[in-house]
Design a protein around this motif. Structure first.
Motif, PDB file in Angstrom:
ATOM      1  N   VAL A  23      19.223 -31.661  12.145  1.00  0.00           N
ATOM      2  CA  VAL A  23      18.360 -30.509  12.427  1.00  0.00           C
ATOM      3  C   VAL A  23      17.338 -30.886  13.495  1.00  0.00           C
ATOM      4  O   VAL A  23      16.681 -31.935  13.402  1.00  0.00           O
ATOM      5  CB  VAL A  23      17.635 -30.038  11.144  1.00  0.00           C
ATOM      6  CG1 VAL A  23      16.634 -28.940  11.469  1.00  0.00           C
ATOM      7  CG2 VAL A  23      18.647 -29.553  10.115  1.00  0.00           C
ATOM      8  N   VAL A  24      17.212 -30.043  14.500  1.00  0.00           N
ATOM      9  CA  VAL A  24      16.238 -30.284  15.566  1.00  0.00           C
ATOM     10  C   VAL A  24      14.862 -29.830  15.075  1.00  0.00           C
ATOM     11  O   VAL A  24      14.651 -28.649  14.775  1.00  0.00           O
ATOM     12  CB  VAL A  24      16.621 -29.522  16.850  1.00  0.00           C
ATOM     13  CG1 VAL A  24      15.569 -29.762  17.931  1.00  0.00           C
ATOM     14  CG2 VAL A  24      18.000 -29.957  17.332  1.00  0.00           C
ATOM     15  N   GLY A  70       6.733 -34.047  16.992  1.00  0.00           N
ATOM     16  CA  GLY A  70       5.709 -34.575  16.093  1.00  0.00           C
ATOM     17  C   GLY A  70       6.002 -34.359  14.620  1.00  0.00           C
ATOM     18  O   GLY A  70       5.234 -34.783  13.761  1.00  0.00           O
ATOM     19  N   VAL A  71       7.127 -33.717  14.310  1.00  0.00           N
ATOM     20  CA  VAL A  71       7.498 -33.449  12.913  1.00  0.00           C
ATOM     21  C   VAL A  71       8.591 -34.437  12.507  1.00  0.00           C
ATOM     22  O   VAL A  71       9.593 -34.598  13.211  1.00  0.00           O
ATOM     23  CB  VAL A  71       7.994 -32.003  12.744  1.00  0.00           C
ATOM     24  CG1 VAL A  71       8.465 -31.765  11.309  1.00  0.00           C
ATOM     25  CG2 VAL A  71       6.889 -31.015  13.117  1.00  0.00           C
ATOM     26  N   VAL A 117      13.560 -23.019   5.656  1.00  0.00           N
ATOM     27  CA  VAL A 117      14.598 -23.036   6.687  1.00  0.00           C
ATOM     28  C   VAL A 117      15.053 -21.598   6.936  1.00  0.00           C
ATOM     29  O   VAL A 117      15.228 -20.816   6.000  1.00  0.00           O
ATOM     30  CB  VAL A 117      15.796 -23.888   6.223  1.00  0.00           C
ATOM     31  CG1 VAL A 117      17.013 -23.653   7.111  1.00  0.00           C
ATOM     32  CG2 VAL A 117      15.424 -25.365   6.203  1.00  0.00           C
ATOM     33  N   GLU A 118      15.253 -21.250   8.192  1.00  0.00           N
ATOM     34  CA  GLU A 118      15.723 -19.911   8.551  1.00  0.00           C
ATOM     35  C   GLU A 118      16.946 -20.048   9.458  1.00  0.00           C
ATOM     36  O   GLU A 118      16.865 -20.662  10.520  1.00  0.00           O
ATOM     37  CB  GLU A 118      14.608 -19.144   9.263  1.00  0.00           C
ATOM     38  CG  GLU A 118      14.883 -17.665   9.399  1.00  0.00           C
ATOM     39  CD  GLU A 118      13.652 -16.911   9.896  1.00  0.00           C
ATOM     40  OE1 GLU A 118      13.644 -16.530  11.075  1.00  0.00           O
ATOM     41  OE2 GLU A 118      12.705 -16.716   9.103  1.00  0.00           O
ATOM     42  N   GLU A 157      13.750 -23.075  12.302  1.00  0.00           N
ATOM     43  CA  GLU A 157      14.890 -22.240  12.653  1.00  0.00           C
ATOM     44  C   GLU A 157      16.095 -23.115  13.006  1.00  0.00           C
ATOM     45  O   GLU A 157      15.971 -24.083  13.750  1.00  0.00           O
ATOM     46  CB  GLU A 157      14.546 -21.325  13.825  1.00  0.00           C
ATOM     47  CG  GLU A 157      13.476 -20.292  13.486  1.00  0.00           C
ATOM     48  CD  GLU A 157      13.237 -19.312  14.628  1.00  0.00           C
ATOM     49  OE1 GLU A 157      13.883 -19.470  15.694  1.00  0.00           O
ATOM     50  OE2 GLU A 157      12.420 -18.390  14.460  1.00  0.00           O
ATOM     51  N   ILE A 158      17.236 -22.753  12.456  1.00  0.00           N
ATOM     52  CA  ILE A 158      18.478 -23.480  12.723  1.00  0.00           C
ATOM     53  C   ILE A 158      19.497 -22.501  13.287  1.00  0.00           C
ATOM     54  O   ILE A 158      19.846 -21.509  12.632  1.00  0.00           O
ATOM     55  CB  ILE A 158      19.035 -24.131  11.442  1.00  0.00           C
ATOM     56  CG1 ILE A 158      18.022 -25.127  10.868  1.00  0.00           C
ATOM     57  CG2 ILE A 158      20.360 -24.820  11.713  1.00  0.00           C
ATOM     58  CD1 ILE A 158      18.459 -25.759   9.566  1.00  0.00           C
ATOM     59  N   ARG A 159      19.970 -22.761  14.492  1.00  0.00           N
ATOM     60  CA  ARG A 159      20.981 -21.911  15.121  1.00  0.00           C
ATOM     61  C   ARG A 159      22.366 -22.417  14.708  1.00  0.00           C
ATOM     62  O   ARG A 159      22.680 -23.589  14.876  1.00  0.00           O
ATOM     63  CB  ARG A 159      20.810 -21.907  16.631  1.00  0.00           C
ATOM     64  CG  ARG A 159      19.419 -21.425  17.036  1.00  0.00           C
ATOM     65  CD  ARG A 159      19.310 -21.038  18.489  1.00  0.00           C
ATOM     66  NE  ARG A 159      17.989 -20.479  18.755  1.00  0.00           N
ATOM     67  CZ  ARG A 159      17.636 -19.219  18.546  1.00  0.00           C
ATOM     68  NH1 ARG A 159      18.534 -18.375  18.051  1.00  0.00           N
ATOM     69  NH2 ARG A 159      16.418 -18.786  18.806  1.00  0.00           N
ATOM     70  N   ILE A 160      23.157 -21.503  14.156  1.00  0.00           N
ATOM     71  CA  ILE A 160      24.436 -21.912  13.563  1.00  0.00           C
ATOM     72  C   ILE A 160      25.644 -21.363  14.333  1.00  0.00           C
ATOM     73  O   ILE A 160      26.765 -21.378  13.815  1.00  0.00           O
ATOM     74  CB  ILE A 160      24.509 -21.479  12.082  1.00  0.00           C
ATOM     75  CG1 ILE A 160      24.373 -19.960  11.949  1.00  0.00           C
ATOM     76  CG2 ILE A 160      23.453 -22.192  11.265  1.00  0.00           C
ATOM     77  CD1 ILE A 160      24.645 -19.454  10.535  1.00  0.00           C
TER      78      ILE A 160
END
Length: 211
Positions: free
Chosen positions: A156-157, A161-162, A103-104, A139-142
């Motif tokens: 989390v987006v 397909g995941v 996760v980033e 990537e997670i925008r916070i």
């Protein structure tokens, strides 16, 4: 573009043979799966280290073995600094696999401007996806994370397909009140000079001399 690992088949096994492989700047590996026979390999250490640094999972094997494979497991030394061995499993690009993806976090949380601090709880997410579509990172925008708020795994987006395999209620990141510095650090206890047993003080020595 997928990473490429150049392979040499290992015909000798055992601890002494493995030591010779590592001494030559290579890393022992095993390739298995799809109902085929396991193959012992040696790989170029620099290529493996690069693969691990970039969190790559899917690789093309070249050289004495030509396959598409998934980096399934990495075995480290006790200090976690050197790769000792890797496990690879054969895959085709369409089959669905379970993998762990880092996760980033991106951006600055709104709660930081309110005096909060961001704490990352989950550094990786376990997901299922097609072998040919494994994301290198999630990537997670916070930016919208306010003080007292948490982002859970289920929110989390993920790429198309995941599919998430973690508990959807697990906290990935939250913004909390900055610890009250304890809060100014507790005042240091007064320093007391230890008494030296068996050693006379100056006054006692003077008295002794006068006696």
């Amino acid at each position: 573009m997928r990473a490429v690992l150049n392979t040499v088949i290992r015909t000798e096994i055992g601890s002494n043979a493995v030591k010779r492989v590592r001494k030559a700047g290579r890393i022992p590996a095993v390739l298995y799966g799809h109902g085929k026979q396991n193959v012992n390999l040696s790989l170029v250490a620099e290529e493996i280290n690069s693969l691990v640094r970039h969190h790559s999972k899917l690789v093309d094997l070249r050289g004495e073995v030509s396959e598409t494979a998934l980096l399934r497991d990495v075995h480290w030394n006790v200090y976690g600094t050197d790769v000792l061995h890797v496990d690879l499993t054969r895959v085709n690009l369409e089959e669905r696999v379970h993998v762990v993806v880092p996760v980033e976090l991106r951006g600055t949380a709104a709660g930081v401007h309110e005096g909060g601090v961001v704490e990352s709880i989950l550094h990786e997410l376990e997901v299922e996806c097609a072998a040919g579509s494994i994301p290198e990172r999630i990537e997670i925008r916070i930016h919208d994370l306010s003080l007292g708020q948490a982002l859970r795994a289920g929110s989390v987006v993920l790429p198309e397909g995941v599919r998430l395999l973690n508990d959807p209620d697990a906290i990935v990141v939250h913004c909390v009140t900055r610890a009250a510095e304890e809060e100014e650090e507790a005042p240091a206890a007064e320093s007391v000079e230890p008494e030296v047993i068996g050693r006379k003080g100056k006054a006692e020595e003077d008295e002794g001399e006068e006696a």
